[in-house]
Motif scaffolding. Structure first.
Motif, mmCIF file in Angstrom:
data_model
loop_
_atom_site.group_PDB
_atom_site.id
_atom_site.type_symbol
_atom_site.label_atom_id
_atom_site.label_comp_id
_atom_site.label_asym_id
_atom_site.label_seq_id
_atom_site.Cartn_x
_atom_site.Cartn_y
_atom_site.Cartn_z
ATOM 1 N N ALA A 148 1.485 -17.529 -11.255
ATOM 2 C CA ALA A 148 2.711 -17.124 -10.578
ATOM 3 C C ALA A 148 3.243 -18.251 -9.702
ATOM 4 O O ALA A 148 4.448 -18.533 -9.682
ATOM 5 C CB ALA A 148 2.462 -15.876 -9.732
ATOM 6 N N ASP A 149 2.348 -18.918 -8.975
ATOM 7 C CA ASP A 149 2.773 -20.037 -8.137
ATOM 8 C C ASP A 149 3.409 -21.137 -8.979
ATOM 9 O O ASP A 149 4.426 -21.729 -8.594
ATOM 10 C CB ASP A 149 1.575 -20.598 -7.367
ATOM 11 N N SER A 150 2.842 -21.399 -10.135
ATOM 12 C CA SER A 150 3.389 -22.422 -11.017
ATOM 13 C C SER A 150 4.758 -22.008 -11.547
ATOM 14 O O SER A 150 5.695 -22.815 -11.587
ATOM 15 C CB SER A 150 2.428 -22.674 -12.180
ATOM 16 N N ALA A 151 4.898 -20.732 -11.934
ATOM 17 C CA ALA A 151 6.180 -20.249 -12.453
ATOM 18 C C ALA A 151 7.269 -20.323 -11.396
ATOM 19 O O ALA A 151 8.419 -20.688 -11.684
ATOM 20 C CB ALA A 151 6.020 -18.820 -12.960
ATOM 21 N N LEU A 152 6.942 -19.984 -10.153
ATOM 22 C CA LEU A 152 7.939 -20.019 -9.081
ATOM 23 C C LEU A 152 8.354 -21.442 -8.731
ATOM 24 O O LEU A 152 9.472 -21.676 -8.270
ATOM 25 C CB LEU A 152 7.381 -19.315 -7.841
ATOM 26 N N ALA A 153 7.454 -22.375 -8.944
ATOM 27 C CA ALA A 153 7.790 -23.778 -8.677
ATOM 28 C C ALA A 153 8.767 -24.329 -9.705
ATOM 29 O O ALA A 153 9.466 -25.316 -9.439
ATOM 30 C CB ALA A 153 6.519 -24.624 -8.660
ATOM 31 N N GLN A 154 8.849 -23.676 -10.858
ATOM 32 C CA GLN A 154 9.696 -24.176 -11.935
ATOM 33 C C GLN A 154 11.065 -23.523 -11.990
ATOM 34 O O GLN A 154 11.989 -24.062 -12.617
ATOM 35 C CB GLN A 154 8.991 -23.954 -13.276
ATOM 36 N N ALA A 155 11.239 -22.375 -11.342
ATOM 37 C CA ALA A 155 12.522 -21.676 -11.441
ATOM 38 C C ALA A 155 12.719 -20.752 -10.249
ATOM 39 O O ALA A 155 11.742 -20.253 -9.664
ATOM 40 C CB ALA A 155 12.592 -20.868 -12.736
ATOM 41 N N ASP A 156 13.973 -20.529 -9.880
ATOM 42 C CA ASP A 156 14.318 -19.581 -8.829
ATOM 43 C C ASP A 156 14.533 -18.214 -9.470
ATOM 44 O O ASP A 156 15.511 -18.006 -10.189
ATOM 45 C CB ASP A 156 15.598 -20.015 -8.108
ATOM 46 N N VAL A 157 13.610 -17.313 -9.220
ATOM 47 C CA VAL A 157 13.722 -15.981 -9.818
ATOM 48 C C VAL A 157 14.507 -15.067 -8.888
ATOM 49 O O VAL A 157 14.577 -15.280 -7.676
ATOM 50 C CB VAL A 157 12.329 -15.379 -10.106
ATOM 51 N N GLU A 158 15.091 -14.017 -9.468
ATOM 52 C CA GLU A 158 15.886 -13.071 -8.681
ATOM 53 C C GLU A 158 15.048 -11.921 -8.166
ATOM 54 O O GLU A 158 15.429 -11.266 -7.190
ATOM 55 C CB GLU A 158 17.064 -12.549 -9.508
ATOM 56 N N ALA A 159 13.920 -11.642 -8.813
ATOM 57 C CA ALA A 159 13.042 -10.569 -8.356
ATOM 58 C C ALA A 159 11.656 -10.772 -8.951
ATOM 59 O O ALA A 159 11.502 -11.366 -10.019
ATOM 60 C CB ALA A 159 13.591 -9.203 -8.741
ATOM 61 N N ASP B 189 -6.271 -10.463 -4.841
ATOM 62 C CA ASP B 189 -5.502 -9.281 -4.476
ATOM 63 C C ASP B 189 -4.042 -9.671 -4.312
ATOM 64 O O ASP B 189 -3.723 -10.624 -3.592
ATOM 65 C CB ASP B 189 -6.050 -8.698 -3.162
ATOM 66 N N GLY B 190 -3.163 -8.925 -4.962
ATOM 67 C CA GLY B 190 -1.748 -9.230 -4.893
ATOM 68 C C GLY B 190 -1.177 -9.199 -3.487
ATOM 69 O O GLY B 190 -0.225 -9.939 -3.179
ATOM 70 N N LEU B 191 -1.740 -8.370 -2.605
ATOM 71 C CA LEU B 191 -1.234 -8.306 -1.234
ATOM 72 C C LEU B 191 -1.525 -9.590 -0.469
ATOM 73 O O LEU B 191 -0.711 -10.028 0.358
ATOM 74 C CB LEU B 191 -1.844 -7.109 -0.492
ATOM 75 N N ASP B 192 -2.665 -10.212 -0.730
ATOM 76 C CA ASP B 192 -2.966 -11.492 -0.091
ATOM 77 C C ASP B 192 -1.982 -12.561 -0.561
ATOM 78 O O ASP B 192 -1.487 -13.369 0.231
ATOM 79 C CB ASP B 192 -4.395 -11.925 -0.413
ATOM 80 N N TRP B 193 -1.695 -12.547 -1.857
ATOM 81 C CA TRP B 193 -0.727 -13.506 -2.402
ATOM 82 C C TRP B 193 0.654 -13.245 -1.808
ATOM 83 O O TRP B 193 1.383 -14.178 -1.445
ATOM 84 C CB TRP B 193 -0.676 -13.381 -3.925
ATOM 85 N N LEU B 194 1.023 -11.969 -1.677
ATOM 86 C CA LEU B 194 2.338 -11.616 -1.142
ATOM 87 C C LEU B 194 2.506 -12.109 0.290
ATOM 88 O O LEU B 194 3.576 -12.597 0.669
ATOM 89 C CB LEU B 194 2.530 -10.100 -1.210
ATOM 90 N N ALA B 195 1.464 -11.991 1.094
ATOM 91 C CA ALA B 195 1.538 -12.477 2.472
ATOM 92 C C ALA B 195 1.819 -13.971 2.511
ATOM 93 O O ALA B 195 2.645 -14.446 3.307
ATOM 94 C CB ALA B 195 0.243 -12.157 3.208
ATOM 95 N N ARG B 196 1.147 -14.728 1.642
ATOM 96 C CA ARG B 196 1.396 -16.177 1.591
ATOM 97 C C ARG B 196 2.806 -16.467 1.093
ATOM 98 O O ARG B 196 3.488 -17.358 1.607
ATOM 99 C CB ARG B 196 0.368 -16.855 0.674
ATOM 100 N N PHE B 197 3.243 -15.711 0.097
ATOM 101 C CA PHE B 197 4.578 -15.916 -0.457
ATOM 102 C C PHE B 197 5.655 -15.656 0.588
ATOM 103 O O PHE B 197 6.629 -16.408 0.693
ATOM 104 C CB PHE B 197 4.771 -14.984 -1.662
ATOM 105 N N ARG B 198 5.491 -14.595 1.387
ATOM 106 C CA ARG B 198 6.497 -14.253 2.388
ATOM 107 C C ARG B 198 6.611 -15.306 3.484
ATOM 108 O O ARG B 198 7.668 -15.450 4.101
ATOM 109 C CB ARG B 198 6.191 -12.886 3.001
#
Length: 231
Positions: A36-47, A58-67
């Motif tokens: 997911a981190d790699s995909a986000l680095a390559q394109a601006d997604v809308e959702a 855990d997705g919640l840990d990833w979400l905290a870093r993403f936010r």
């Protein structure tokens, strides 16, 4: 619409990808958080549609870093975790919406469309909730078109609340956002901003509610009575 689906169930992933492509949406899929981190680095997604139980974390840990680095891109949690406490953790942890499995694909589509419409307004620096309008370009907020006399800190707090409305703005998220704006971030200061804002919204049809231990949220007056909030 460009979507990122983070889902390790190959059946769900394939079915949603086919469904969304049939609607004309572009979809990127991944089964691991590192992907997911790699995909986000390559394109601006809308959702982003995010499962929580993933092979590499855990997705919640990833979400905290993403936010911490992206506060606007909407994230819809799609998970088998169905308890109320899980939903509260997801929404207070940065998710814009939360949908439990099994789910109706039509409902998922509708929720994504709403999130994307809301984000487009936010990126245009104009937010709406009830009778309130918040304009970044003007540095002002309005009730029914009439300006509210807000100090700069109160204006920023209202914008953060309106961006999350009607969901919870976690206290930690509020303090991090204020720090990014070089504003005072002590817990007592944040409480003071919220308290002053609450008073200035009297008569606006909108209340600032406090969920002790979690954070703050906006609620319309006619729905606030049904809230579990305490302030």
């Amino acid at each position: 619409m460009l979507l990122l689906l983070i889902e390790d169930d190959p059946v769900i992933s394939a079915e949603l990808q086919m469904r969304w492509q049939g609607r004309g949406w572009t979809v990127r899929t991944c089964a691991r958080l590192a992907e997911a981190d790699s995909a986000l680095a390559q394109a601006d997604v809308e959702a982003i549609v995010l499962d929580l139980n993933l092979p590499d974390g855990d997705g919640l840990d990833w979400l905290a870093r993403f936010r911490r680095r992206d506060r606007l891109t909407p994230v819809l949690v799609l998970t088998a975790r169905t308890r109320v406490v899980d939903r509260v953790k997801g929404l207070s942890g940065g998710a814009d919406d939360y949908l439990s499995k099994p789910f109706a694909p039509e409902e998922l589509d509708a929720r994504l469309e709403v999130l994307c419409r809301r984000t487009k307004v936010a990126r245009g620096e104009e937010l709406h909730f009830g009778r309130l309008t918040w304009r970044r370009d003007l540095g002002k907020a309005f009730v029914d078109g009439q300006p509210i006399n807000l100090a700069p800190r109160e204006f920023e707090v209202l914008g953060l609340l309106m961006h999350r409305a009607p969901h919870l703005l976690a206290r930690r998220t509020l303090m991090d956002a204020l720090a990014e704006r070089n504003l005072e971030v002590a817990e007592s200061a944040a409480e003071n901003y919220v308290s002053r804002l609450r008073r200035k919204l009297t008569g606006s049809g909108t209340q600032v509610r406090t969920l002790r231990g979690f954070g703050y949220m906006l609620a319309l007056d006619d729905t606030a009575a049904g809230s579990t909030a305490v302030d």
